[in-house]
Scaffold this motif. Structure first.
Motif, PDB file in Angstrom:
ATOM      1  N   LEU A 126      -7.233   2.459   3.818  1.00 38.62           N
ATOM      2  CA  LEU A 126      -6.946   3.173   2.718  1.00 38.62           C
ATOM      3  C   LEU A 126      -5.355   3.559   2.544  1.00 38.62           C
ATOM      4  O   LEU A 126      -4.948   3.139   1.301  1.00 38.62           O
ATOM      5  CB  LEU A 126      -7.716   4.351   2.822  1.00 38.62           C
ATOM      6  N   ILE A 127      -4.741   3.874   3.417  1.00 35.71           N
ATOM      7  CA  ILE A 127      -3.375   4.241   3.315  1.00 35.71           C
ATOM      8  C   ILE A 127      -2.530   3.133   3.066  1.00 35.71           C
ATOM      9  O   ILE A 127      -1.563   2.956   2.167  1.00 35.71           O
ATOM     10  CB  ILE A 127      -2.738   4.929   4.735  1.00 35.71           C
ATOM     11  N   GLY A 128      -3.015   1.965   3.957  1.00 27.50           N
ATOM     12  CA  GLY A 128      -2.401   0.616   3.737  1.00 27.50           C
ATOM     13  C   GLY A 128      -2.341   0.143   2.524  1.00 27.50           C
ATOM     14  O   GLY A 128      -1.284  -0.621   1.608  1.00 27.50           O
ATOM     15  N   SER A 129      -3.500   0.109   1.917  1.00 24.52           N
ATOM     16  CA  SER A 129      -3.836  -0.575   0.500  1.00 24.52           C
ATOM     17  C   SER A 129      -2.975   0.318  -0.593  1.00 24.52           C
ATOM     18  O   SER A 129      -2.630  -0.097  -1.516  1.00 24.52           O
ATOM     19  CB  SER A 129      -5.209  -0.718   0.355  1.00 24.52           C
ATOM     20  N   PHE A 130      -3.132   1.606  -0.479  1.00 25.13           N
ATOM     21  CA  PHE A 130      -2.388   2.671  -1.465  1.00 25.13           C
ATOM     22  C   PHE A 130      -0.986   2.028  -1.633  1.00 25.13           C
ATOM     23  O   PHE A 130      -0.525   2.152  -2.549  1.00 25.13           O
ATOM     24  CB  PHE A 130      -2.813   3.805  -0.996  1.00 25.13           C
ATOM     25  N   ILE A 131      -0.408   2.080  -0.409  1.00 26.73           N
ATOM     26  CA  ILE A 131       1.174   1.752  -0.255  1.00 26.73           C
ATOM     27  C   ILE A 131       1.232   0.686  -0.940  1.00 26.73           C
ATOM     28  O   ILE A 131       2.133   0.523  -1.724  1.00 26.73           O
ATOM     29  CB  ILE A 131       1.563   1.763   1.135  1.00 26.73           C
ATOM     30  N   THR A 132       0.506  -0.451  -0.661  1.00 26.48           N
ATOM     31  CA  THR A 132       0.451  -1.899  -1.352  1.00 26.48           C
ATOM     32  C   THR A 132       0.562  -1.761  -2.787  1.00 26.48           C
ATOM     33  O   THR A 132       1.356  -2.318  -3.433  1.00 26.48           O
ATOM     34  CB  THR A 132      -0.585  -2.801  -0.697  1.00 26.48           C
TER      35      THR A 132
END
Length: 441
Positions: free
Chosen positions: A163-169
């Motif tokens: 979730l954190i990685g996709s939000f930053i992406t």
């Protein structure tokens, strides 16, 4: 020829404006209605949680749900502004000639700039809204799987990382894809598809891919656990459908992207409309697992008695089709074992218990019931203070001998006599009584 075409232009423009006004009215009603429903559902979720754990017992997922609703209201307002303020215009849907001919001092030029900025703000609110709801689900899964195998907790932690990685992406793609940043609302020259926020292929497909991946992963956490559970099939599949609501969000997201890509002219208006519908489904599916138990409690008094009556009638019809005599507490070993105890001293015939009557049965103290043995199977002689019974095919008969003295015979009280003496027992049957006289050995 041009003079003939000239009168037709105002009529066509008026018809187009009327159609746009009608579409705007329809969208306005839909958008604010969906927002109202989303707020009510979130309030019901909070009420259910407070009722269960109190205000101090609220967890992070309860607050994240309200973060999602706040940004849902912001997104709805921005989507409404696309039509009400920007008239559905942005820096897309123009030829190079139209861009050159459009004066920077014109009203349309300013409207297109405002529309482009609204689209950019809409994507930002869309990001916070959806990802806060996803985080709320993950926190809820942590509470749901508390005490289970550690593998579930590991999968939830992986979900947080995803979730954190996709939000930053998606944020980096949104704010860094178009450089310099002001090209997002540039009119002339053409800034290119990437810098047209209403129909940018790069923005659309990155959002779609991250959205689909995270939603499918969130579904993969509770569904296998429910599938391997020992719940009844109906309840199991109902819960699986309940926790698979992310599939509806994925469907709406795909449909939204396809419509925007295939209609670049009306892409700005379509983006706002479908963003509201998609996020509404996300709000409902996120809060539904917490709201469903509350709705079940509220609706049970309405539908529970009806379902119980139907069930009781079906049981009675099914039993009467097999035999004319039915007893509660009498019958074969299979019958009384299924019903939870040995036959009672006084069999009750032709009776079917509903749920309230079953609760009355549970109130009977088990220590008040006499012991029971089947001499036909054990070969032992019952004690002298008990009545000897023979059990055959769900029919209970008492062994009595006419040679016994009248004082030693058991007096069976019928319904009419029972009522005459004021002995009313539960579930319309005669009251249980123990016989202390001597029976035939």
């Amino acid at each position: 020829m041009s003079s003939a075409a000239q009168p037709a232009d105002p009529a066509a423009a008026a018809a187009a404006q009327a159609a746009a006004a009608a579409a705007m009215l329809q969208f306005t009603i839909e958008a604010w209605t969906l927002l109202s429903i989303g707020i009510v559902v979130t309030m019901l979720r909070t009420y259910a949680r407070i009722k269960a754990v109190g205000i101090r017992g609220l967890q992070a997922d309860d607050y994240l749900a309200w973060v999602g609703v706040i940004f849902y209201a912001i997104e709805t307002s921005l989507a409404y502004s696309v039509g009400a303020v920007a008239k559905g215009l942005a820096n897309n849907g123009m030829t190079d000639e139209q861009r050159v001919a459009l004066s920077p001092d014109s009203e349309e030029y300013k409207t297109r700039i405002v529309g482009s900025k609204i689209q950019l703000a809409g994507w930002s609110s869309y990001s916070v809204l959806l990802w806060s709801l996803k985080a709320s689900l993950l926190v809820f899964y942590m509470r749901l799987t508390a005490g289970l195998k550690r593998t579930y907790l590991i999968r939830i932690y992986i979900g947080f990382g995803l979730l954190i990685g996709s939000f930053i992406t998606i944020l980096m793609n949104l704010f860094l894809a178009c450089r310099p940043f002001h090209k997002y609302w540039q009119i002339n020259p053409d800034p290119g598809n990437t810098c047209q926020p209403a129909i940018s292929n790069q923005i659309i497909w990155v959002y779609l891919s991250m959205n689909v991946i995270t939603d499918l992963y969130l579904i993969s956490i509770p569904v296998p656990m429910l599938w391997q559970s020992s719940l009844k099939p109906v309840k199991k599949f109902g819960l699986i459908i309940l926790f698979s609501g992310g599939l509806f969000v994925v469907t709406c997201a795909i449909l939204r992207c396809v419509l925007i890509v295939t209609d670049p002219v009306n892409g700005a208006q379509l983006a706002g409309s479908w963003a509201v519908r998609e996020t509404f489904v996300a709000v409902i599916t996120t809060n539904l697992p917490m709201v469903f138990p509350l709705l079940k409690i509220w609706l049970t008094p309405i539908f529970g008695s009806l379902l119980t009556t139907v069930r009781s009638q079906q049981k009675l019809t099914d039993k009467e089709s097999r035999s004319d005599l039915r007893t509660f507490g009498g019958g074969s070993h299979q019958t009384w074992r299924r019903r939870g105890g040995p036959p009672t001293v006084n069999p009750i015939t032709n009776i079917t218990f509903n749920e309230s009557e079953e609760r009355m049965v549970e109130d009977v103290k088990m220590q008040d019931l006499k012991g029971w043995t089947d001499s036909s199977t054990t070969g032992s002689v019952p004690p002298s203070n008990n009545i000897r019974k023979h059990v055959e095919v769900a029919v209970v008969s008492e062994a009595r001998d006419d040679r016994d003295p009248p004082d030693n015979r058991r007096h069976v009280v019928g319904d009419e006599e029972n009522q005459h003496h004021g002995n009313f027992a539960f579930a319309r049957g005669p009251r249980r009584s123990s016989y202390t006289g001597q029976s035939r050995m």
